[in-house]
Motif scaffolding. Structure first.
Motif, PDB file in Angstrom:
ATOM      1  N   ASP A  23      25.804  91.922  25.037  1.00  0.00           N
ATOM      2  CA  ASP A  23      25.072  90.693  25.355  1.00  0.00           C
ATOM      3  C   ASP A  23      23.624  90.777  24.887  1.00  0.00           C
ATOM      4  O   ASP A  23      23.066  89.813  24.352  1.00  0.00           O
ATOM      5  N   GLY A  77      30.099  83.921  27.663  1.00  0.00           N
ATOM      6  CA  GLY A  77      28.747  84.367  27.976  1.00  0.00           C
ATOM      7  C   GLY A  77      27.929  84.728  26.753  1.00  0.00           C
ATOM      8  O   GLY A  77      26.688  84.665  26.778  1.00  0.00           O
ATOM      9  N   GLU A  86      25.323  82.107  25.341  1.00  0.00           N
ATOM     10  CA  GLU A  86      24.128  81.698  26.093  1.00  0.00           C
ATOM     11  C   GLU A  86      22.987  81.399  25.119  1.00  0.00           C
ATOM     12  O   GLU A  86      22.709  82.168  24.198  1.00  0.00           O
TER      13      GLU A  86
END
Length: 265
Positions: free
Chosen positions: A171, A223, A226
């Motif tokens: 991420d 996710g 984002e």
């Protein structure tokens, strides 16, 4: 030694490599016996794998046509894998001949093959670098030669993030790349999942390869987007992302999510 600083003896052919497994599953010839054995074992425990990799490749082509049709004229393809015609630059330049593409991969064999096959014009470059070090990718002179970070870019992370463990903070890696993109840029991403079948045996095959397979759920994959706005139809199994024909048989079994998203102005 190549211009990227590796020697032939540094190429690891003792273990399967994801790019070469993928090449074999697509019908390519740039692979070794160890890669073919791993791919055949993978197909035995996950019978849909061959249609999955083809569907993923078809998603990539449709997504590239979409982002170029939306006005983007430069593409940063990280984790490009071995060249498979039509390549990203060939697909993109069918829509707009002035598209520039920077390819990035961490396998020296990919680098060597791509360097030999890709156009040596100023429109493409091939860079030996690792997604785990996104800053090195962004700062690489052969990326900067092709990509202008003041203009919209299509960032391609296609079938690559699932080779990163959580400990490697995928991420954070995606966020570093995202923050370098100007408004109006796109993220094209696909990722393997175990949402549709138990694929522990398939993961075990990659445990003997140079990178492990880290399956993620739909929510986990989403996710990664984002800071972007997903375009219709959102994050879906790859054959169902804006299909240009009838999806292949057994598409519902395909364990790849894919999506395209735009960085807001």
């Amino acid at each position: 030694m190549s211009r990227d600083g590796f020697r032939a003896e540094e190429i690891d052919t003792s273990r399967p490599h994801p790019a070469r497994i993928y090449d074999y599953l697509l019908g390519g010839k740039d692979n070794y016996e160890v890669d073919r054995e791993a791919a055949d074992e993978l197909a035995a425990v996950a019978p849909e794998v061959r249609i999955s990799v083809r569907a993923n490749r078809d998603f990539l082509r449709r997504a590239v046509r979409h982002v170029v049709g939306s006005g983007v004229r430069q593409i940063l393809d990280v984790g490009t894998g071995l060249p498979t015609s039509p390549n990203v630059h060939e697909t993109a330049q069918e829509v707009a001949p002035d598209v520039r593409v920077a390819y990035v991969d961490n396998d020296p064999i990919v680098n060597a093959h791509a360097d030999a096959l890709l156009s040596r014009s100023g429109a493409t470059s091939i860079v030996l670098a690792d997604l785990r070090d996104p800053r090195a990718i962004l700062d690489h002179p052969d990326v900067r030669r092709v990509i202008d970070f003041d203009e919209p870019i299509a960032l391609l992370l296609v079938a690559v993030l699932h080779f990163l463990t959580e400990a490697e903070k995928p991420d954070r890696i995606v966020a570093t790349l995202r923050d370098a993109l100007p408004a109006g840029s796109f993220l094209v991403l696909s990722h393997a999942t175990g949402d549709f079948a138990d694929r522990a045996a398939a993961q075990a095959v990659y445990n003997r390869a140079t990178a492990t397979m880290n399956l993620r759920t739909r929510a986990e994959v989403e996710g990664f987007f984002e800071g972007f706005e997903l375009v219709d139809p959102g994050l879906v199994q790859v054959p169902f992302w804006r299909p240009d024909g009838t999806p292949p048989p057994r598409s519902g079994e395909i364990g790849f999510y894919g999506g395209v998203a735009r960085k807001a102005d």
